[in-house]
Design a protein around this motif. Structure first.
Motif, PDB file in Angstrom:
ATOM      1  N   GLY A 150       0.795  -1.230   0.000  1.00 57.72           N
ATOM      2  CA  GLY A 150       0.000   0.000   0.000  1.00 57.72           C
ATOM      3  C   GLY A 150       0.821   1.271   0.000  1.00 57.72           C
ATOM      4  O   GLY A 150       0.404   2.290   0.549  1.00 57.72           O
ATOM      5  N   VAL A 151       2.018   1.199  -0.616  1.00 57.30           N
ATOM      6  CA  VAL A 151       2.886   2.378  -0.727  1.00 57.30           C
ATOM      7  C   VAL A 151       3.290   2.542  -2.185  1.00 57.30           C
ATOM      8  O   VAL A 151       2.902   1.758  -3.046  1.00 57.30           O
ATOM      9  N   THR A 152       4.104   3.555  -2.477  1.00 61.34           N
ATOM     10  CA  THR A 152       4.567   3.768  -3.846  1.00 61.34           C
ATOM     11  C   THR A 152       5.850   2.992  -4.109  1.00 61.34           C
ATOM     12  O   THR A 152       6.568   2.600  -3.186  1.00 61.34           O
ATOM     13  N   ARG A 153       6.136   2.785  -5.386  1.00 61.64           N
ATOM     14  CA  ARG A 153       7.388   2.145  -5.762  1.00 61.64           C
ATOM     15  C   ARG A 153       8.576   2.962  -5.260  1.00 61.64           C
ATOM     16  O   ARG A 153       9.594   2.426  -4.832  1.00 61.64           O
ATOM     17  N   GLN A 154       8.427   4.284  -5.289  1.00 65.64           N
ATOM     18  CA  GLN A 154       9.500   5.155  -4.822  1.00 65.64           C
ATOM     19  C   GLN A 154       9.794   4.931  -3.342  1.00 65.64           C
ATOM     20  O   GLN A 154      10.951   5.013  -2.919  1.00 65.64           O
ATOM     21  N   THR A 155       8.767   4.646  -2.559  1.00 65.14           N
ATOM     22  CA  THR A 155       8.973   4.362  -1.134  1.00 65.14           C
ATOM     23  C   THR A 155       9.808   3.106  -0.961  1.00 65.14           C
ATOM     24  O   THR A 155      10.762   3.083  -0.179  1.00 65.14           O
ATOM     25  N   ILE A 156       9.485   2.058  -1.713  1.00 68.33           N
ATOM     26  CA  ILE A 156      10.252   0.814  -1.632  1.00 68.33           C
ATOM     27  C   ILE A 156      11.695   1.072  -2.049  1.00 68.33           C
ATOM     28  O   ILE A 156      12.637   0.635  -1.379  1.00 68.33           O
ATOM     29  N   SER A 157      11.884   1.803  -3.134  1.00 69.67           N
ATOM     30  CA  SER A 157      13.234   2.130  -3.602  1.00 69.67           C
ATOM     31  C   SER A 157      14.008   2.902  -2.534  1.00 69.67           C
ATOM     32  O   SER A 157      15.184   2.604  -2.266  1.00 69.67           O
ATOM     33  N   SER A 158      13.365   3.873  -1.925  1.00 71.15           N
ATOM     34  CA  SER A 158      14.027   4.698  -0.909  1.00 71.15           C
ATOM     35  C   SER A 158      14.385   3.894   0.338  1.00 71.15           C
ATOM     36  O   SER A 158      15.427   4.126   0.954  1.00 71.15           O
ATOM     37  N   ILE A 159      13.552   2.931   0.703  1.00 67.51           N
ATOM     38  CA  ILE A 159      13.873   2.061   1.837  1.00 67.51           C
ATOM     39  C   ILE A 159      15.075   1.193   1.488  1.00 67.51           C
ATOM     40  O   ILE A 159      16.021   1.067   2.265  1.00 67.51           O
ATOM     41  N   GLU A 160      15.053   0.602   0.303  1.00 71.71           N
ATOM     42  CA  GLU A 160      16.142  -0.280  -0.115  1.00 71.71           C
ATOM     43  C   GLU A 160      17.484   0.438  -0.160  1.00 71.71           C
ATOM     44  O   GLU A 160      18.515  -0.157   0.149  1.00 71.71           O
ATOM     45  N   THR A 161      17.478   1.708  -0.538  1.00 69.80           N
ATOM     46  CA  THR A 161      18.728   2.477  -0.642  1.00 69.80           C
ATOM     47  C   THR A 161      19.036   3.264   0.633  1.00 69.80           C
ATOM     48  O   THR A 161      19.940   4.099   0.648  1.00 69.80           O
TER      49      THR A 161
END
Length: 72
Positions: free
Chosen positions: A29-40
């Motif tokens: 339930g979040v954006t792809r950008q959120t996942i990317s930002s968590i990963e980095t």
């Protein structure tokens, strides 16, 4: 404690489930950008989001997130 950072294994767990960032984002339930930002490590997720990600990836929270840095 000032030099501690929150590391994560989201990318590895995603790969194990054959999920793209976009697919995990939809599940959580979040954006792809959120996942990317968590990963980095540009964004530290809330406790709630950390638990949601763990649930969607069938992992324990402490399997996905860990402290790294100075350990005195």
């Amino acid at each position: 404690m000032a030099n501690l950072r929150l590391g994560n294994r989201i990318k590895v767990a995603r790969a194990e489930k054959n999920l793209s960032q976009e697919e995990l984002a939809v599940l959580a339930g979040v954006t792809r950008q959120t996942i990317s930002s968590i990963e980095t490590r540009q964004y530290i997720p809330s406790a709630l989001l950390a638990f949601v990600l763990a649930q969607k990836l069938a992992k324990n929270v402490d399997d996905l997130f860990f402290l790294e840095g100075d350990e005195e």
